[in-house]
Design a protein around this motif. Structure first.
Motif, PDB file in Angstrom:
ATOM      1  N   UNK A   1     -34.994  29.661  94.467  1.00 41.96           N
ATOM      2  CA  UNK A   1     -35.999  30.353  95.288  1.00 41.96           C
ATOM      3  C   UNK A   1     -35.334  31.222  96.348  1.00 41.96           C
ATOM      4  N   UNK A   2     -34.277  30.691  96.951  1.00 39.20           N
ATOM      5  CA  UNK A   2     -33.557  31.471  97.971  1.00 39.20           C
ATOM      6  C   UNK A   2     -32.935  32.714  97.334  1.00 39.20           C
ATOM      7  N   UNK A   3     -32.357  32.549  96.162  1.00 44.32           N
ATOM      8  CA  UNK A   3     -31.767  33.708  95.471  1.00 44.32           C
ATOM      9  C   UNK A   3     -32.847  34.716  95.079  1.00 44.32           C
ATOM     10  N   UNK A   4     -33.989  34.211  94.645  1.00 41.80           N
ATOM     11  CA  UNK A   4     -35.084  35.075  94.190  1.00 41.80           C
ATOM     12  C   UNK A   4     -35.671  35.886  95.345  1.00 41.80           C
TER      13      UNK A   4
ATOM     14  N   UNK B   1     -35.902  37.399 102.526  1.00 42.59           N
ATOM     15  CA  UNK B   1     -37.290  37.024 102.829  1.00 42.59           C
ATOM     16  C   UNK B   1     -37.476  35.514 102.888  1.00 42.59           C
ATOM     17  N   UNK B   2     -36.593  34.760 102.233  1.00 43.22           N
ATOM     18  CA  UNK B   2     -36.705  33.296 102.274  1.00 43.22           C
ATOM     19  C   UNK B   2     -36.658  32.798 103.718  1.00 43.22           C
ATOM     20  N   UNK B   3     -35.792  33.373 104.525  1.00 42.96           N
ATOM     21  CA  UNK B   3     -35.634  32.938 105.914  1.00 42.96           C
ATOM     22  C   UNK B   3     -36.634  33.595 106.856  1.00 42.96           C
ATOM     23  N   UNK B   4     -37.531  34.407 106.310  1.00 41.02           N
ATOM     24  CA  UNK B   4     -38.557  35.047 107.141  1.00 41.02           C
ATOM     25  C   UNK B   4     -39.938  34.441 106.909  1.00 41.02           C
TER      26      UNK B   4
END
Length: 290
Positions: free
Chosen positions: A157-160, A164-167
């Protein structure tokens, strides 16, 4: 669409108790005060523990409390195909994987791993396999009929999502366990690779709940503080699936005289027992502080 649209979503695995009454009244009252709508949704994906007699009792107890809702009521057990389709979308993006490990095997892995993340807000964090299972081994395990679960890969999910994962954020209008309110940074990684489905039941609470909130145009989710950390995961699922993000409000849980949460096994505090003992909807409201 109604500007304020929420839901009360019990699981019919037992009779409603005092804690359920507090939650139901909190949700239905909020809808009335906002001039909005409160849906009733029966979350009965656990077809072993959920019983028709408990669902009937839920409807009876809620009507006794003075709650009303639009028909038809959505029963999740009637929509497994929809949840399978959502899971298939995540699988097509490479975001979920089959996990054949038992709880015991995961516990043994943890014992052998000195740098394991340990316990998270919802129990042991499973960080995923150190190496993905080969296609041949997976095919062999499937051929032998081994049980498995579908897990969401936080790494994938983080790679995908990239940066934006951290936002990822959600709006909390109540208060989290550490006073979190307003715009809250979602941290789904604190839950690890959670289960989104199993071989025998192709969905989980997390997937079915977020799917239905989107499908039913829920704008506000009002639920107990025990589900606060689940919201971090739900925010990730909403991002992955392109689903809208409701406003959240997590209310405190009602506790007994020993400081423990009410449970369905506390038969003396079920709404039907209280009603038979002479409780009225008005006196119950006062009892729960509403």
């Amino acid at each position: 669409m109604t500007a304020f649209r929420t839901r009360f979503a019990p699981s019919p695995t037992g009779f409603l108790h005092l804690g359920h009454a507090f939650s139901a009244l909190t949700v239905f009252d909020a809808a009335r005060e906002a001039g909005g709508m409160c849906l009733l949704r029966i979350e009965d994906i656990d077809t072993t523990r959920c019983k028709p007699q408990y669902e009937a009792a839920v409807l009876e107890d809620l009507r006794w409390l003075g709650c009303d809702w639009p028909e038809p009521v959505r029963r999740q057990s009637e929509h497994f195909a929809e949840y399978h389709a959502a899971l298939a979308q995540l699988h097509s993006k490479g975001l979920v994987y089959r996990c054949f490990k038992t709880r015991r095997e995961i516990a043994e892995d943890i014992a052998r791993a000195p740098h394991h993340p340990g316990e998270g807000p919802e129990g042991v964090i499973y960080p995923g396999p150190s190496q993905p299972m080969s296609a041949d081994e997976e095919a062999e395990r499937l051929e032998t009929g081994d049980a498995f679960s579908w897990r969401l890969s936080i790494t994938a999910c983080r790679d995908h999502l990239g940066a934006d994962f951290d936002r990822l954020t959600f709006t909390e209008t109540g208060e989290g366990p550490d006073g979190e309110t307003g715009e809250v940074r979602a941290r789904p990684e604190t839950l690890g690779d959670v289960i989104l489905g199993r071989k025998d039941v192709g969905t989980s609470y997390h997937l079915a709940c977020t799917h239905d909130d989107a499908l039913q145009d829920v704008t506000h989710v009002i639920r107990g503080l025990d589900l606060y950390f689940a919201t971090h995961l739900h925010r990730l699922l909403q991002e992955l699936m392109g689903w809208p993000v409701p406003v959240y409000r997590h209310h405190p849980l009602m506790l007994d005289e020993h400081g423990k949460r009410f449970a369905k096994r506390d038969q003396s505090l079920t709404l039907r027992a209280l009603r038979e003992a002479g409780e009225t909807p008005d006196s119950l409201r006062k009892r729960v502080g509403l």
